[in-house]
Design an enzyme around this catalytic site. Structure first.
Site, PDB file in Angstrom:
ATOM      1  N   LYS A  52      58.203  26.288  74.069  1.00 40.93           N
ATOM      2  CA  LYS A  52      57.215  26.668  73.280  1.00 40.93           C
ATOM      3  C   LYS A  52      56.702  27.938  73.947  1.00 40.93           C
ATOM      4  O   LYS A  52      56.467  27.816  75.054  1.00 40.93           O
ATOM      5  CB  LYS A  52      56.182  25.564  72.786  1.00 40.93           C
ATOM      6  CG  LYS A  52      55.154  26.356  71.961  1.00 40.93           C
ATOM      7  CD  LYS A  52      53.955  25.375  71.629  1.00 40.93           C
ATOM      8  CE  LYS A  52      52.774  26.219  70.720  1.00 40.93           C
ATOM      9  NZ  LYS A  52      51.723  25.331  70.448  1.00 40.93           N
ATOM     10  N   GLU A  64      38.373  25.932  67.832  1.00 42.50           N
ATOM     11  CA  GLU A  64      39.073  25.414  69.097  1.00 42.50           C
ATOM     12  C   GLU A  64      38.298  25.062  70.143  1.00 42.50           C
ATOM     13  O   GLU A  64      37.707  26.112  70.737  1.00 42.50           O
ATOM     14  CB  GLU A  64      40.448  25.773  69.319  1.00 42.50           C
ATOM     15  CG  GLU A  64      41.205  25.124  70.460  1.00 42.50           C
ATOM     16  CD  GLU A  64      42.471  25.333  70.751  1.00 42.50           C
ATOM     17  OE1 GLU A  64      43.374  24.822  71.333  1.00 42.50           O
ATOM     18  OE2 GLU A  64      43.098  26.564  69.981  1.00 42.50           O
ATOM     19  N   GLU A  88      55.315  20.921  67.419  1.00 43.74           N
ATOM     20  CA  GLU A  88      54.462  22.214  68.134  1.00 43.74           C
ATOM     21  C   GLU A  88      52.976  21.318  68.607  1.00 43.74           C
ATOM     22  O   GLU A  88      52.630  21.296  69.605  1.00 43.74           O
ATOM     23  CB  GLU A  88      54.354  23.189  67.102  1.00 43.74           C
ATOM     24  CG  GLU A  88      53.324  24.110  67.816  1.00 43.74           C
ATOM     25  CD  GLU A  88      53.264  25.328  66.751  1.00 43.74           C
ATOM     26  OE1 GLU A  88      52.150  26.136  67.277  1.00 43.74           O
ATOM     27  OE2 GLU A  88      53.758  25.587  65.933  1.00 43.74           O
TER      28      GLU A  88
END
Length: 455
Positions: free
Chosen positions: A204, A254, A298
């Site tokens: 990724k 986040e 993911e």
């Protein structure tokens, strides 16, 4: 470390009920300013001026800031009965890369930069405290200095209480917006990333793009910050304005890490989808996100890597079940993580261990960072990196600096990224970045339309 040798830090505080952090920032327009608000509303901080500045470069930047912060606080003196809420705090952050070189956009920024404000306001629950920080010669008796600081505090509180917003202030208007990367260029970048993934070089990579806004005058930050507080009060909101009119700010969903003693809180946040126009549509979209093999894959990469990095440092690790984190325009897959650490080593070493998570870098980390450097045409600067605050014990909170903007006088740059895996499609990832740009675009559009109404 930019502070005088042979001096020690002295801090004095007074209760300051009824003073709002936004008013504190307004009073100090034209000065260095800093702000932080926790996503759960438990803590709001604001700072102004500068007593000490810490800088660092290279691979050892986290360790250098840790060393210099400990030295700054080592023999610090505080007034009697000063509560922990009012204690001195450093505000700052890091560039995404340790080898970051300032460019036109990030002209004044360092790979690591923290500032101890001259004045700071702290609000939690029903308490609000104003603190003044100063450097005092080592051979000077603190009692006289403490009296002078208390007098300065009382004068500042009077100034804050007497503050009235100006209604005739001329505001800037947004002139235009430019996207330096076209969809065609984005598509080529995504295809190159997918080729590297299919070749087995990595699992990724997170790739980003930018938008540039231009105004007819210096950007006024307070209307933007008010908008973010109103619409994104469930995010970590930050302002780092070390030089007037040069500011980095945002509302990030986040958390990179929050540390208090041996307790660390972090999260995995990856995978996203828009919000629905109705409750029913919103539930359908959320269910689709939870059931998406691509999005869950993911997210799992992020969870696994966080646990892998924390396990050697933690006595215990509690990974909560995956859930949805719903924001105004977007919802994410979200996994809270709590660790009880083997020892209380402070926030900086843990931030160094975690940054960047696969949510902002990729997996494996080094391969992803190498590919980001090869493919992205615009340096990230501080986008996607740790930003927040540290106290005298080097505990504190760092958000991941997404949903953010960097302002330079009358120009503003916004950034947004998307996680690219083997089955990613360029158009879908382009749409996802457009969704992620929307909070800051709306904040600046609201700011501009509010200005037109005032005129």
């Amino acid at each position: 470390m930019q502070n005088s040798q042979g001096e020690r830090l002295l801090s004095c505080s007074l209760p300051c009920p009824g003073i709002a952090p936004q008013d504190f920032l307004a009073v100090h327009d034209g000065s260095a300013r800093f702000a932080w608000a926790s996503a759960d509303g438990s803590l709001e901080l604001a700072g102004a001026g500068s007593v000490a500045e810490l800088f660092a470069w290279g691979n050892a930047r986290f360790a250098t800031i840790s060393r210099d912060a400990r030295a700054l606080f080592a023999d610090a003196l505080q007034a009697d009965n000063m509560p922990p809420l009012a204690g001195p705090r450093l505000f700052g952050g890091f560039a995404f890369r340790h080898d970051f070189t300032p460019d036109n956009i990030w002209s004044i920024y360092m790979p690591a930069w923290f500032v101890l404000p001259h004045y700071q306001l702290a609000h939690a629950q029903a308490e609000t405290w104003l603190t003044i920080n100063a450097q005092m010669p080592q051979d000077e008796a603190p009692a006289a200095m403490m009296k002078a600081l208390e007098a300065a505090l009382r004068a500042k509180i009077d100034q804050l209480r007497n503050y009235r917003p100006r209604r005739d202030q001329q505001q800037s208007r947004r002139r235009d917006i430019d996207y330096p990367m076209s969809l065609a260029a984005w598509t080529r970048m995504i295809e190159q990333a997918r080729d590297s993934i299919h070749a087995g070089q990595l699992n990724k990579v997170v790739l980003s793009r930018a938008a540039e806004l231009r105004f007819d005058g210096a950007v006024q930050l307070l209307p933007i910050l008010r908008y973010l507080a109103k619409r994104y009060g469930d995010c970590y909101r930050f302002l780092f304005e070390p030089r007037p009119r040069y500011a980095f700010y945002g509302a990030s969903p986040e958390l990179l890490a929050a540390i208090s003693g041996r307790h660390l809180y972090t999260m995995a946040l990856a995978g996203s989808i828009k919000r629905g126009a109705s409750t029913g549509e919103d539930e359908i979209l959320g269910s689709r996100l939870l059931q998406s093999a691509k999005e869950r894959g993911e997210q799992q990469i992020v969870v696994d890597k966080i646990c892998e990095r924390l396990s050697p440092l933690a006595e215990s690790l509690d990974v909560q079940p995956i859930r949805l984190r719903k924001l105004r325009h977007i919802q994410h897959l979200y996994t809270p993580v709590h660790a009880r650490l083997n020892g209380a080593s402070g926030l900086l070493s843990l931030a160094n261990t975690l940054h960047p998570t696969p949510a902002l870098g990729g997996d494996p980390r080094h391969a992803a960072l190498r590919l980001i450097r090869q493919l992205e045409p615009i340096p990230r600067g501080w986008y996607g990196a740790p930003v927040g605050w540290l106290d005298a014990q080097l505990d504190g909170q760092f958000a991941v600096a997404i949903r953010s903007a960097v302002a330079q006088e009358s120009r503003v740059w916004l950034y947004a990224g998307a996680g690219i895996v083997a089955h990613s499609q360029a158009q879908a990832e382009w749409d996802e970045t457009a969704l992620k740009l929307r909070p800051m675009l709306d904040a600046h559009a609201e700011h501009s339309s509010a200005n037109r109404r005032q005129r």
